[in-house]
Design an enzyme around this catalytic site. Structure first.
Site, short mmCIF file in Angstrom:
data_model
loop_
_atom_site.label_atom_id
_atom_site.label_comp_id
_atom_site.label_asym_id
_atom_site.label_seq_id
_atom_site.Cartn_x
_atom_site.Cartn_y
_atom_site.Cartn_z
N GLU A 12 -11.16 -5.61 -4.12
CA GLU A 12 -12.44 -6.10 -4.62
C GLU A 12 -13.23 -6.87 -3.56
O GLU A 12 -14.45 -7.00 -3.68
CB GLU A 12 -12.20 -6.97 -5.85
CG GLU A 12 -11.66 -6.19 -7.03
CD GLU A 12 -11.23 -7.06 -8.20
OE1 GLU A 12 -11.34 -6.59 -9.34
OE2 GLU A 12 -10.78 -8.20 -7.97
N GLY A 78 -12.08 -4.00 -17.70
CA GLY A 78 -11.95 -2.93 -18.68
C GLY A 78 -13.12 -3.00 -19.65
O GLY A 78 -13.52 -4.07 -20.09
N MET A 172 -8.96 -10.58 -16.25
CA MET A 172 -7.87 -11.55 -16.20
C MET A 172 -8.18 -12.83 -15.42
O MET A 172 -7.27 -13.60 -15.15
CB MET A 172 -6.62 -10.87 -15.61
CG MET A 172 -6.11 -9.69 -16.43
SD MET A 172 -4.67 -8.87 -15.71
CE MET A 172 -3.42 -10.13 -15.84
N GLU A 173 -9.45 -13.06 -15.06
CA GLU A 173 -9.76 -14.23 -14.24
C GLU A 173 -11.04 -14.99 -14.60
O GLU A 173 -11.15 -16.20 -14.36
CB GLU A 173 -9.87 -13.84 -12.75
CG GLU A 173 -8.63 -13.25 -12.14
CD GLU A 173 -8.47 -11.76 -12.41
OE1 GLU A 173 -7.33 -11.27 -12.36
OE2 GLU A 173 -9.49 -11.10 -12.68
N ASP A 196 -12.16 0.99 -16.36
CA ASP A 196 -11.40 1.71 -17.39
C ASP A 196 -11.91 1.27 -18.75
O ASP A 196 -12.78 0.41 -18.84
CB ASP A 196 -9.89 1.40 -17.25
CG ASP A 196 -9.59 -0.09 -17.45
OD1 ASP A 196 -9.43 -0.50 -18.61
OD2 ASP A 196 -9.54 -0.82 -16.45
#
Length: 228
Positions: A12, A78, A172-173, A196
């Site tokens: 990233e 996602g 997740m962050e 996704d």
């Protein structure tokens, strides 16, 4: 002005380092930070590593040690909103933690004492992001991003997060970085490219489109930096 740019994975931030080319590598806090000197700005770029703890640590280091006055989180997520396709760019206007549960005490999911379920990002930075996207004729969605220490590849869990938090994307962050920035009064902008659909086939889709989606997000960030 010193600006921090974070990504959870090396993929990233790789497009950013490739773009800027010249940087100083600085080890600190168990991590590696990359310092880029521009004409009128200093950039501190880092791969935080995955999850809320590491991302909180990295954001804190950026603000308290490196003196970052603004932070931009760049990466992938996602998709939950059915309008999003792989590669779609999402501007996180509000962040929440879908894996926080103290409902036994009568609080809603995502609530932590002394905070709130949803934490907003910075309006001024978000407006710059929207201006850049419009100039480049890039569709930029705005929505709620839900964060948790789980890779969601289960439709039932995804649907629950969407219903409970009205979420548009899952990662997740982001929310942990938003908590740090809110408490330290550091303006934050979070841009995620959809990699996704957070469903049953999420792992295959994620691995296939990670690099492409990360480049999409990084390109927008590079142009936002020019506008700040």
């Amino acid at each position: 002005m010193t600006i921090g740019i974070m990504g959870a994975m090396q993929e990233e931030i790789a497009p950013l380092l490739e773009h800027y080319k010249s940087y100083t590598t600085i080890p600190f806090g168990g991590n590696t930070f990359y310092k880029v000197e521009l004409e009128n700005k200093t950039l501190i770029i880092a791969c935080s590593r995955i999850g809320k703890v590491f991302s909180s640590l990295t954001a804190s280091c950026m603000a308290l040690h490196f003196g970052c006055e603004k932070i931009i989180f760049n990466g992938v997520a996602g998709g939950v909103n059915p309008n999003y396709k792989v590669g779609s760019l999402v501007l996180g206007t509000q962040l929440c933690q879908h894996d926080v549960d103290i409902t036994a005490f009568g609080h809603p999911y995502g609530f932590i004492s002394g905070s709130s379920v949803f934490i907003p990002t910075d309006i001024s930075l978000n407006n710059i992001a929207k201006i850049v996207a419009k100039e480049q004729e890039i569709p930029l969605y705005e929505g709620v991003i839900a964060t948790g220490d789980q890779f969601i590849n289960n439709k039932e869990r995804k649907d629950w997060i969407k219903k409970e938090f009205n979420a548009d994307a899952i990662e997740m962050e982001g929310a942990s970085v938003a908590v740090v920035c809110a408490n330290l009064n550091v303006p934050l902008c979070i841009i995620r490219a959809i990699s996704d659909n957070a469903g049953d086939e999420a792992l295959i889709s994620y691995e296939e489109f990670l690099e492409h989606s990360a480049k999409q997000s990084a390109n927008l960030v590079i142009n936002i930096i020019k506008k700040i």
